[in-house]
Design a protein around this motif. Structure first.
Motif, PDB file in Angstrom:
ATOM      1  N   ASP A 273       0.829  -1.213   0.000  1.00  0.00           N
ATOM      2  CA  ASP A 273       0.000   0.000   0.000  1.00  0.00           C
ATOM      3  C   ASP A 273       0.857   1.254   0.000  1.00  0.00           C
ATOM      4  N   GLU A 274       1.851   1.296   0.879  1.00  0.00           N
ATOM      5  CA  GLU A 274       2.727   2.470   0.953  1.00  0.00           C
ATOM      6  C   GLU A 274       3.569   2.589  -0.316  1.00  0.00           C
TER       7      GLU A 274
ATOM      8  N   SER B  44       2.828   1.522  -3.350  1.00  0.00           N
ATOM      9  CA  SER B  44       1.988   1.952  -4.473  1.00  0.00           C
ATOM     10  C   SER B  44       1.755   3.459  -4.442  1.00  0.00           C
ATOM     11  N   LYS B  45       1.531   4.005  -3.247  1.00  0.00           N
ATOM     12  CA  LYS B  45       1.346   5.455  -3.120  1.00  0.00           C
ATOM     13  C   LYS B  45       2.610   6.189  -3.549  1.00  0.00           C
ATOM     14  N   PHE B  46       3.756   5.659  -3.159  1.00  0.00           N
ATOM     15  CA  PHE B  46       5.036   6.249  -3.521  1.00  0.00           C
ATOM     16  C   PHE B  46       5.216   6.243  -5.038  1.00  0.00           C
ATOM     17  N   CYS B  47       4.873   5.130  -5.665  1.00  0.00           N
ATOM     18  CA  CYS B  47       4.966   5.036  -7.131  1.00  0.00           C
ATOM     19  C   CYS B  47       4.013   6.017  -7.809  1.00  0.00           C
ATOM     20  N   ASP B  48       2.803   6.130  -7.262  1.00  0.00           N
ATOM     21  CA  ASP B  48       1.800   7.028  -7.846  1.00  0.00           C
ATOM     22  C   ASP B  48       2.233   8.488  -7.767  1.00  0.00           C
ATOM     23  N   GLN B  49       3.057   8.804  -6.774  1.00  0.00           N
ATOM     24  CA  GLN B  49       3.548  10.173  -6.621  1.00  0.00           C
ATOM     25  C   GLN B  49       4.645  10.509  -7.637  1.00  0.00           C
TER      26      GLN B  49
ATOM     27  N   ARG C 134       3.750  -4.522  -9.045  1.00  0.00           N
ATOM     28  CA  ARG C 134       3.630  -3.065  -9.205  1.00  0.00           C
ATOM     29  C   ARG C 134       4.802  -2.485  -9.992  1.00  0.00           C
TER      30      ARG C 134
END
Length: 316
Positions: free
Chosen positions: A97-98, A100-105, A124
């Motif tokens: 979860d963390e 994926s958020k980092f990648c999305d940023q 991912r």
């Protein structure tokens, strides 16, 4: 020991199973794997060996992510690990979860993850790499003008960044074993053994890497002991590797790199506590019961397989 190994051999045959073991597990399991037609190697080669074998079941002596890697490459086979609680700090430090958020940023960056990650993190990613292939893959991506998002090991990432000059954004994970090697104590040890070669795995801190004569993957370090002219080696990686090093170079002297020194704590140790959870006893129990099976969602498996396949095609 003879009795339990005989029982394991019988169960492997009865289940059409193959035992694959990592360099860091006990010497007994390494010996047994090779004696029964399996392999002792790094995590990706373990998985590839299982994929290419005629076995219906792959028994993984290592940690959980290694079982997942085997399952990713052999989704149709049964994959068993010896203890589902045997994990890895790099895997644990990079929850999906963390991450994926980092990648999305950072959507403009190519996501490259080390093999020491969960199936979900591999899914991912754009690329999965090993310590032996990371430099070549990142150099290749740099030459294409790519900016890299790297996970999870900050020390390996820093080493790759220093060597390639690539634009890399690093996740801040680390290996509990390699993190503990101490440069000050290593320098002192080298002073007592001036003719020794220092071998360092790149998951180690930069100050330790800076003292190395050879920096490389588990396989590269084993080959260095076999091929180099020095007769004494100071080795900065998990001491489980000494079993294979002694096999390939029985007359050479191996010394553990120190985990004591400035900043050390009472738990400092050059052996992974999770690797140590792999035993002959739980190998036999797993084979008899079929417990500890690795299962991965099919969509995650397919995506993770794509990320690994890029590496396999690149290194073919």
């Amino acid at each position: 020991m003879s009795s339990i190994t005989d029982q394991i051999k019988a169960e492997l045959t009865a289940n059409n199973a193959v035992l694959v073991a990592h360099y860091y597990v006990s010497s007994e399991l390494q010996t047994l794997a090779e004696a029964t037609g399996g392999i002792v190697s790094d995590s990706l080669e373990m998985a590839r060996f299982g994929q290419n074998s005629d076995a219906d079941t792959i028994v993984v002596a290592g940690v959980k992510f290694m079982g997942e890697t085997a399952k990713i490459l052999s989704p149709e086979k049964t994959v068993l690990v010896l203890d589902t609680e045997a994990t890895c700090s790099l895997d644990e430090d990079c929850p999906i979860d963390e991450f994926s958020k980092f990648c999305d940023q950072h959507p403009q960056r190519t996501v490259v993850v080390y093999a020491n990650t969960s199936a979900e993190v591999k899914a991912r990613a754009d690329w999965v790499v090993t310590s032996g292939s990371a430099l070549k893959v990142v150099e290749h991506l740099k030459n294409q003008g790519k900016k890299i998002l790297w996970a999870p090991d900050k020390h390996l990432g820093n080493y790759v960044q220093q060597e390639t000059g690539a634009d890399m954004l690093l996740w801040q994970g680390s290996c509990v074993v390699h993190e503990r090697f101490k440069a000050d104590a290593l320098a002192n040890l080298k002073a007592h053994h001036p003719d020794a070669a220092i071998l360092v795995h790149p998951e180690s801190p930069q100050s330790v890497v800076d003292l190395a004569d050879v920096v490389g993957s588990t396989t590269a370090l084993i080959n260095a002991v076999r091929d180099r002219d020095e007769q004494v080696f100071i080795v900065a990686t998990d001491n489980g590797i000494f079993h294979k090093m002694r096999e390939v170079a029985p007359h050479k002297t191996l010394i553990e790199a120190p985990t004591a020194g400035v900043g050390a704590d009472c738990e400092s140790c050059a052996h992974c506590e999770w690797m140590a959870m792999n035993t002959l006893e739980n190998c036999l129990s797993t084979l008899k019961t079929g417990n500890n099976e690795i299962k991965i969602d099919s969509s995650v498996n397919r995506q993770a397989q794509n990320s690994i396949q890029k590496l396999l095609d690149f290194t073919a």
